[in-house]
Design a protein around this motif. Structure first.
Motif, PDB file in Angstrom:
ATOM      1  N   ASP A   1       0.853  -1.191   0.000  1.00  0.00           N
ATOM      2  CA  ASP A   1       0.000   0.000   0.000  1.00  0.00           C
ATOM      3  C   ASP A   1       0.886   1.236   0.000  1.00  0.00           C
TER       4      ASP A   1
ATOM      5  N   THR B   1     -10.473   0.460   2.436  1.00  0.00           N
ATOM      6  CA  THR B   1      -9.528   1.562   2.331  1.00  0.00           C
ATOM      7  C   THR B   1      -9.807   2.559   3.439  1.00  0.00           C
TER       8      THR B   1
ATOM      9  N   HIS C   1      -4.746   5.989  -1.476  1.00  0.00           N
ATOM     10  CA  HIS C   1      -3.518   5.204  -1.636  1.00  0.00           C
ATOM     11  C   HIS C   1      -3.680   4.248  -2.804  1.00  0.00           C
TER      12      HIS C   1
ATOM     13  N   HIS D   1      -3.007   0.273  -3.869  1.00  0.00           N
ATOM     14  CA  HIS D   1      -2.660  -1.105  -3.505  1.00  0.00           C
ATOM     15  C   HIS D   1      -2.116  -1.776  -4.760  1.00  0.00           C
TER      16      HIS D   1
END
Length: 293
Positions: A196, A268, A272, A274
């Motif tokens: 992440d 989440t 960001h 993943h």
């Protein structure tokens, strides 16, 4: 006549004036006095009750007091109701897509044209079927040319050596998909097959290698997802995007923008990316092959 007299007497009683007086107990001096009738009293009481009811209704309708009414859902319950309705809509869309996919597969297997196919696709399929009936005959010149090429390549070491060449990921340059801070590493929690990377919302997400987009879509847990198939059975996956810049089937190059960083999906806690890297069906730790800083 009797009824009319009774009605007049009732009206007279309602309009009959009475005096309300307040006296000082010691001096018997009148302190306050007022002339009232029964009609006045009924009118004042009725108007007061109406105003009181209207005020109570406004307080309940436009303030937080309504949450104290038994059976009325509070703010958290209303949020859960909205979230559940959105999840149900998403599940319905996914089920419809799955049913359409199965229907198209059954149509293709049975030799029929899938629903929604473009006329160009049908024309190409018919043309391809007609081309299958063409019979190619080898000419004498073609046979001589084939024999010459096979004789020249028979002892070519370069051709033999390419068959044994293996793809080495450690010696390949992988373009970093996003520059940021890694907050969750590979395998930090059970089932976490990627890393992440936190970055500014809307930041550019890039492809790590040349490849073909094999999946673009939205899921309840991971939001907007894009998946790229690279050569040598290498797959890269990018999740929780805000927007997707490529469509399924597009050819992309290393470093090309494919999405923007977002906060989509249930799993989440903030903007960001993943990122997952798979080789031969096995998840890899992307930090061993690239730097995200």
């Amino acid at each position: 006549m009797a009824r009319e007299e009774k009605g007049k007497k009732l009206v007279d009683k309602l309009r009959h004036k009475y005096r309300l007086a307040i006296f000082n107990e010691q001096t018997y001096e009148e302190v306050f006095g007022m002339r009232l009738s029964r009609l006045n009293v009924f009118t004042v009481v009725g108007v007061s009750l109406s105003v009181l009811v209207v005020l109570v209704i406004f307080l309940i309708a436009f303030t937080g007091l309504r949450e104290y009414i038994p059976g009325y859902p509070d703010g958290q319950q209303r949020r859960l109701i909205i979230q559940n309705s959105e999840r149900v809509d998403s599940l319905i869309m996914e089920i419809e897509r799955r049913d359409k996919f199965f229907k198209d597969v059954r149509a293709i297997i049975s030799g029929e044209v899938p629903e929604g196919a473009l006329p160009e696709d049908v024309k190409d399929a018919e043309t391809e079927g007609a081309n299958n009936n063409i019979v190619f005959k080898k000419s004498e010149e073609d046979s001589i040319f084939r024999e010459l090429v096979e004789r020249e390549e028979k002892f070519n070491l370069a051709v033999l050596g390419n068959k044994g060449t293996k793809f080495e990921l450690e010696h390949s340059f992988l373009f970093t998909p996003l520059k940021g801070v890694v907050v969750n590493k590979f395998g930090e929690t059970q089932g976490h097959f990627g890393v992440d990377v936190v970055a500014k919302p809307g930041s550019r997400v890039s492809a790590i290698l040349d490849g073909t987009v094999v999946f673009t879509g939205w899921t309840v847990e991971t939001g907007y997802v894009i998946q790229i198939q690279h050569s040598n059975n290498l797959i890269s996956i990018y999740k929780h995007n805000e927007t997707l810049l490529k469509s399924m089937g597009d050819q992309v190059q290393a470093g090309e923008a494919i999405a923007n960083v977002g906060n989509s999906g249930e799993l989440t806690t903030g903007p960001h990316l993943h990122f997952e890297l798979w080789y031969n069906g096995v998840p890899l730790d992307a930090e061993q092959y690239m730097s995200f800083e």
